[in-house]
Structures are given as structure tokens and as C-alpha cells.
Design a protein around this motif. Structure first.
Motif, PDB file in Angstrom:
ATOM      1  N   SER A   1      40.335  63.889  55.946  1.00 14.77           N
ATOM      2  CA  SER A   1      41.692  63.344  55.943  1.00 14.77           C
ATOM      3  C   SER A   1      42.654  64.470  55.596  1.00 14.77           C
ATOM      4  CB  SER A   1      41.809  62.192  54.930  1.00 14.77           C
ATOM      5  OG  SER A   1      41.795  62.687  53.612  1.00 14.77           O
ATOM      6  N   ARG A   2      43.919  64.192  55.644  1.00 15.03           N
ATOM      7  CA  ARG A   2      44.910  65.227  55.318  1.00 15.03           C
ATOM      8  C   ARG A   2      44.826  65.652  53.864  1.00 15.03           C
ATOM      9  NH1 ARG A   2      49.926  62.603  58.536  1.00 15.03           N
ATOM     10  NH2 ARG A   2      49.290  63.336  60.594  1.00 15.03           N
ATOM     11  N   ASP A   3      44.530  64.709  52.989  1.00 14.32           N
ATOM     12  CA  ASP A   3      44.525  64.997  51.556  1.00 14.32           C
ATOM     13  C   ASP A   3      43.225  65.618  51.059  1.00 14.32           C
ATOM     14  OD1 ASP A   3      47.078  63.913  51.402  1.00 14.32           O
ATOM     15  OD2 ASP A   3      46.295  61.906  51.022  1.00 14.32           O
ATOM     16  N   HIS A   4      42.087  65.091  51.536  1.00 12.17           N
ATOM     17  CA  HIS A   4      40.804  65.583  51.054  1.00 12.17           C
ATOM     18  C   HIS A   4      39.667  65.103  51.959  1.00 12.17           C
ATOM     19  CE1 HIS A   4      41.272  61.581  49.273  1.00 12.17           C
ATOM     20  NE2 HIS A   4      39.953  61.516  49.246  1.00 12.17           N
ATOM     21  N   ASP A   5      38.492  65.649  51.736  1.00 14.54           N
ATOM     22  CA  ASP A   5      37.294  65.231  52.460  1.00 14.54           C
ATOM     23  C   ASP A   5      36.437  64.361  51.545  1.00 14.54           C
ATOM     24  OD1 ASP A   5      38.186  66.829  54.494  1.00 14.54           O
ATOM     25  OD2 ASP A   5      36.618  68.343  54.283  1.00 14.54           O
ATOM     26  N   VAL A   6      35.714  63.434  52.175  1.00 14.75           N
ATOM     27  CA  VAL A   6      34.806  62.567  51.432  1.00 14.75           C
ATOM     28  C   VAL A   6      33.425  62.679  52.058  1.00 14.75           C
ATOM     29  CG1 VAL A   6      34.243  60.184  50.814  1.00 14.75           C
ATOM     30  CG2 VAL A   6      36.624  60.948  50.802  1.00 14.75           C
ATOM     31  N   VAL A   7      32.438  63.017  51.251  1.00 11.58           N
ATOM     32  CA  VAL A   7      31.057  63.031  51.721  1.00 11.58           C
ATOM     33  C   VAL A   7      30.493  61.633  51.454  1.00 11.58           C
ATOM     34  CG1 VAL A   7      28.763  64.026  51.445  1.00 11.58           C
ATOM     35  CG2 VAL A   7      30.784  65.483  51.272  1.00 11.58           C
ATOM     36  N   ALA A   8      30.283  60.872  52.529  1.00 11.00           N
ATOM     37  CA  ALA A   8      29.812  59.494  52.406  1.00 11.00           C
ATOM     38  C   ALA A   8      28.291  59.410  52.391  1.00 11.00           C
ATOM     39  CB  ALA A   8      30.370  58.651  53.543  1.00 11.00           C
ATOM     40  N   VAL A   9      27.629  60.345  53.072  1.00 10.95           N
ATOM     41  CA  VAL A   9      26.170  60.403  53.125  1.00 10.95           C
ATOM     42  C   VAL A   9      25.798  61.855  52.873  1.00 10.95           C
ATOM     43  CG1 VAL A   9      24.143  60.104  54.599  1.00 10.95           C
ATOM     44  CG2 VAL A   9      26.045  58.488  54.757  1.00 10.95           C
ATOM     45  N   ASP A  10      24.892  62.075  51.935  1.00  9.00           N
ATOM     46  CA  ASP A  10      24.562  63.450  51.547  1.00  9.00           C
ATOM     47  C   ASP A  10      23.053  63.666  51.541  1.00  9.00           C
ATOM     48  OD1 ASP A  10      25.005  66.045  50.750  1.00  9.00           O
ATOM     49  OD2 ASP A  10      25.335  65.539  48.648  1.00  9.00           O
ATOM     50  N   GLU A  11      22.553  64.365  52.550  1.00 15.28           N
ATOM     51  CA  GLU A  11      21.156  64.791  52.657  1.00 15.28           C
ATOM     52  C   GLU A  11      20.156  63.630  52.634  1.00 15.28           C
ATOM     53  OE1 GLU A  11      20.302  67.965  49.951  1.00 15.28           O
ATOM     54  OE2 GLU A  11      22.030  69.122  50.598  1.00 15.28           O
ATOM     55  N   VAL A  12      20.373  62.646  53.482  1.00 12.15           N
ATOM     56  CA  VAL A  12      19.438  61.524  53.621  1.00 12.15           C
ATOM     57  C   VAL A  12      18.326  61.926  54.581  1.00 12.15           C
ATOM     58  CG1 VAL A  12      19.161  59.193  54.550  1.00 12.15           C
ATOM     59  CG2 VAL A  12      21.125  59.742  53.097  1.00 12.15           C
ATOM     60  N   SER A  13      17.090  61.668  54.197  1.00 20.62           N
ATOM     61  CA  SER A  13      15.922  61.925  55.041  1.00 20.62           C
ATOM     62  C   SER A  13      15.027  60.691  55.013  1.00 20.62           C
ATOM     63  CB  SER A  13      15.137  63.142  54.557  1.00 20.62           C
ATOM     64  OG  SER A  13      15.905  64.321  54.669  1.00 20.62           O
ATOM     65  N   LEU A  14      14.512  60.303  56.182  1.00 23.13           N
ATOM     66  CA  LEU A  14      13.597  59.175  56.260  1.00 23.13           C
ATOM     67  C   LEU A  14      12.818  59.235  57.571  1.00 23.13           C
ATOM     68  CD1 LEU A  14      14.818  56.675  58.304  1.00 23.13           C
ATOM     69  CD2 LEU A  14      16.550  56.769  56.528  1.00 23.13           C
ATOM     70  N   ASP A  15      11.664  58.583  57.590  1.00 25.26           N
ATOM     71  CA  ASP A  15      10.835  58.461  58.784  1.00 25.26           C
ATOM     72  C   ASP A  15      10.572  56.986  59.034  1.00 25.26           C
ATOM     73  OD1 ASP A  15       8.772  61.341  58.054  1.00 25.26           O
ATOM     74  OD2 ASP A  15      10.543  61.197  59.322  1.00 25.26           O
ATOM     75  N   VAL A  16      10.586  56.595  60.304  1.00 28.41           N
ATOM     76  CA  VAL A  16      10.241  55.238  60.694  1.00 28.41           C
ATOM     77  C   VAL A  16       9.080  55.319  61.676  1.00 28.41           C
ATOM     78  CG1 VAL A  16      11.036  53.100  61.756  1.00 28.41           C
ATOM     79  CG2 VAL A  16      12.634  54.484  60.412  1.00 28.41           C
ATOM     80  N   PRO A  17       7.896  54.859  61.266  1.00 26.59           N
ATOM     81  CA  PRO A  17       6.752  54.877  62.176  1.00 26.59           C
ATOM     82  C   PRO A  17       6.935  53.851  63.295  1.00 26.59           C
ATOM     83  CG  PRO A  17       6.051  54.566  59.882  1.00 26.59           C
ATOM     84  CD  PRO A  17       7.528  54.415  59.925  1.00 26.59           C
ATOM     85  N   ALA A  18       6.300  54.074  64.413  1.00 24.22           N
ATOM     86  CA  ALA A  18       6.343  53.120  65.528  1.00 24.22           C
ATOM     87  C   ALA A  18       5.800  51.778  65.065  1.00 24.22           C
ATOM     88  CB  ALA A  18       5.526  53.659  66.700  1.00 24.22           C
ATOM     89  N   GLY A  19       6.443  50.701  65.515  1.00 17.62           N
ATOM     90  CA  GLY A  19       5.977  49.357  65.205  1.00 17.62           C
ATOM     91  C   GLY A  19       6.368  48.845  63.838  1.00 17.62           C
ATOM     92  N   ARG A  20       7.221  49.568  63.117  1.00 25.21           N
ATOM     93  CA  ARG A  20       7.631  49.157  61.772  1.00 25.21           C
ATOM     94  C   ARG A  20       9.110  48.842  61.742  1.00 25.21           C
ATOM     95  NH1 ARG A  20       4.139  50.687  57.548  1.00 25.21           N
ATOM     96  NH2 ARG A  20       5.438  49.214  56.422  1.00 25.21           N
ATOM     97  N   ASN A  21       9.497  47.926  60.861  1.00 24.42           N
ATOM     98  CA  ASN A  21      10.894  47.625  60.587  1.00 24.42           C
ATOM     99  C   ASN A  21      11.261  48.290  59.274  1.00 24.42           C
ATOM    100  OD1 ASN A  21      11.217  45.880  62.824  1.00 24.42           O
ATOM    101  ND2 ASN A  21      10.217  44.251  61.672  1.00 24.42           N
ATOM    102  N   VAL A  22      12.486  48.769  59.188  1.00 23.48           N
ATOM    103  CA  VAL A  22      12.947  49.439  57.973  1.00 23.48           C
ATOM    104  C   VAL A  22      14.292  48.853  57.579  1.00 23.48           C
ATOM    105  CG1 VAL A  22      13.722  51.626  57.004  1.00 23.48           C
ATOM    106  CG2 VAL A  22      11.710  51.564  58.455  1.00 23.48           C
ATOM    107  N   ALA A  23      14.479  48.626  56.295  1.00 24.19           N
ATOM    108  CA  ALA A  23      15.753  48.146  55.772  1.00 24.19           C
ATOM    109  C   ALA A  23      16.320  49.198  54.826  1.00 24.19           C
ATOM    110  CB  ALA A  23      15.555  46.835  55.020  1.00 24.19           C
ATOM    111  N   LEU A  24      17.610  49.449  54.957  1.00 18.99           N
ATOM    112  CA  LEU A  24      18.305  50.307  53.997  1.00 18.99           C
ATOM    113  C   LEU A  24      18.909  49.391  52.950  1.00 18.99           C
ATOM    114  CD1 LEU A  24      20.161  52.804  56.350  1.00 18.99           C
ATOM    115  CD2 LEU A  24      18.014  53.144  55.126  1.00 18.99           C
ATOM    116  N   VAL A  25      18.522  49.581  51.712  1.00 16.89           N
ATOM    117  CA  VAL A  25      18.948  48.712  50.635  1.00 16.89           C
ATOM    118  C   VAL A  25      19.622  49.559  49.567  1.00 16.89           C
ATOM    119  CG1 VAL A  25      18.157  47.068  48.893  1.00 16.89           C
ATOM    120  CG2 VAL A  25      16.991  47.192  51.096  1.00 16.89           C
ATOM    121  N   GLY A  26      20.745  49.072  49.052  1.00 22.02           N
ATOM    122  CA  GLY A  26      21.429  49.803  47.994  1.00 22.02           C
ATOM    123  C   GLY A  26      22.677  49.076  47.555  1.00 22.02           C
TER     124      GLY A  26
END
Length: 111
Positions: free
Chosen positions: A28-53
Motif C-alpha cells: 500500500s502507499r503507507d506500508h507493506d503487510v506480510v500476510a503469509v510468511d514462509e508456509v510449507s506443506l505437502d498434500v499427498p494424492a487422494g488426501r483432503n487437507v484443511a487449513l485451520v487457525g
């Protein structure tokens, strides 16, 4: 006869979806916001994944970044998002959506 090294009975497979060091920064004009910082994950085939927080923890922004649905203007996405071995961040949103879109779903749960 020469002995051979033991082999694994189950071959190691690449994950269907692999995310490494995903980072999303909003400018933005005033400042930057880091909303996601260094997220890593793997999803194997045939699996469902939920992000919870907690509220505001970056679940929605992470999902939108993985699917290539964040606006281009004022947003910087970095890291690596691989779907079936193809890096979606470097192939462009149109190619990425064509390859992953029919198999990707977002289900937002609002109480």
C-alpha cells in the motif's frame, strides 16, 4: 554374486501439491503487510487437507495464493507452489488454473 543394497517396498511418490516457503505481501502507499510468511506443506494424492487457525492467521490468503486467485496489483507472491510437479507460480495464472483448477476446491466455513 555381488550383494545389492536393500530397496524400499513402497516407492516414494511426489506429493500431488507441494508448497515451499510461500510468502504473500500486500503493498500500500503507507506500508507493506506480510500476510503469509514462509508456509510449507505437502498434500499427498487422494488426501483432503484443511487449513485451520485463528481468525486473521492467513488461511484464506494462503489458499487464494496457492490457487492463483489473488489480484496481481499490489500483491507480491513468492515461494514455490507445485501441482503434479509443475510450478504454478512461474507458469502464470492461466496455465496454472487450467492444470489445477478443475481439481481444486475452496470451501470457506463461516459460523
Amino acid at each position: 554374486m555381488t550383494p545389492t543394497a536393500p530397496t524400499s517396498a513402497v516407492p516414494a511418490e511426489e506429493p500431488l501439491l507441494s508448497v515451499r516457503d510461500l510468502r504473500v505481501r500486500f503493498h500500500s502507499r503507507d506500508h507493506d503487510v506480510v500476510a503469509v510468511d514462509e508456509v510449507s506443506l505437502d498434500v499427498p494424492a487422494g488426501r483432503n487437507v484443511a487449513l485451520v487457525g485463528e481468525s486473521g492467521s492467513g488461511k484464506s490468503v494462503t489458499s487464494l495464493a496457492i490457487m492463483g486467485l489473488l489480484p496481481r496489483r499490489g500483491v507480491e507472491v513468492s515461494g514455490e507452489v507445485r501441482y503434479r510437479g509443475q510450478d504454478l507460480l512461474t507458469t502464470g495464472s492461466a496455465g496454472g488454473r487450467r492444470s489445477a483448477g478443475p481439481r481444486s476446491r475452496w470451501c470457506s466455513r463461516t459460523p
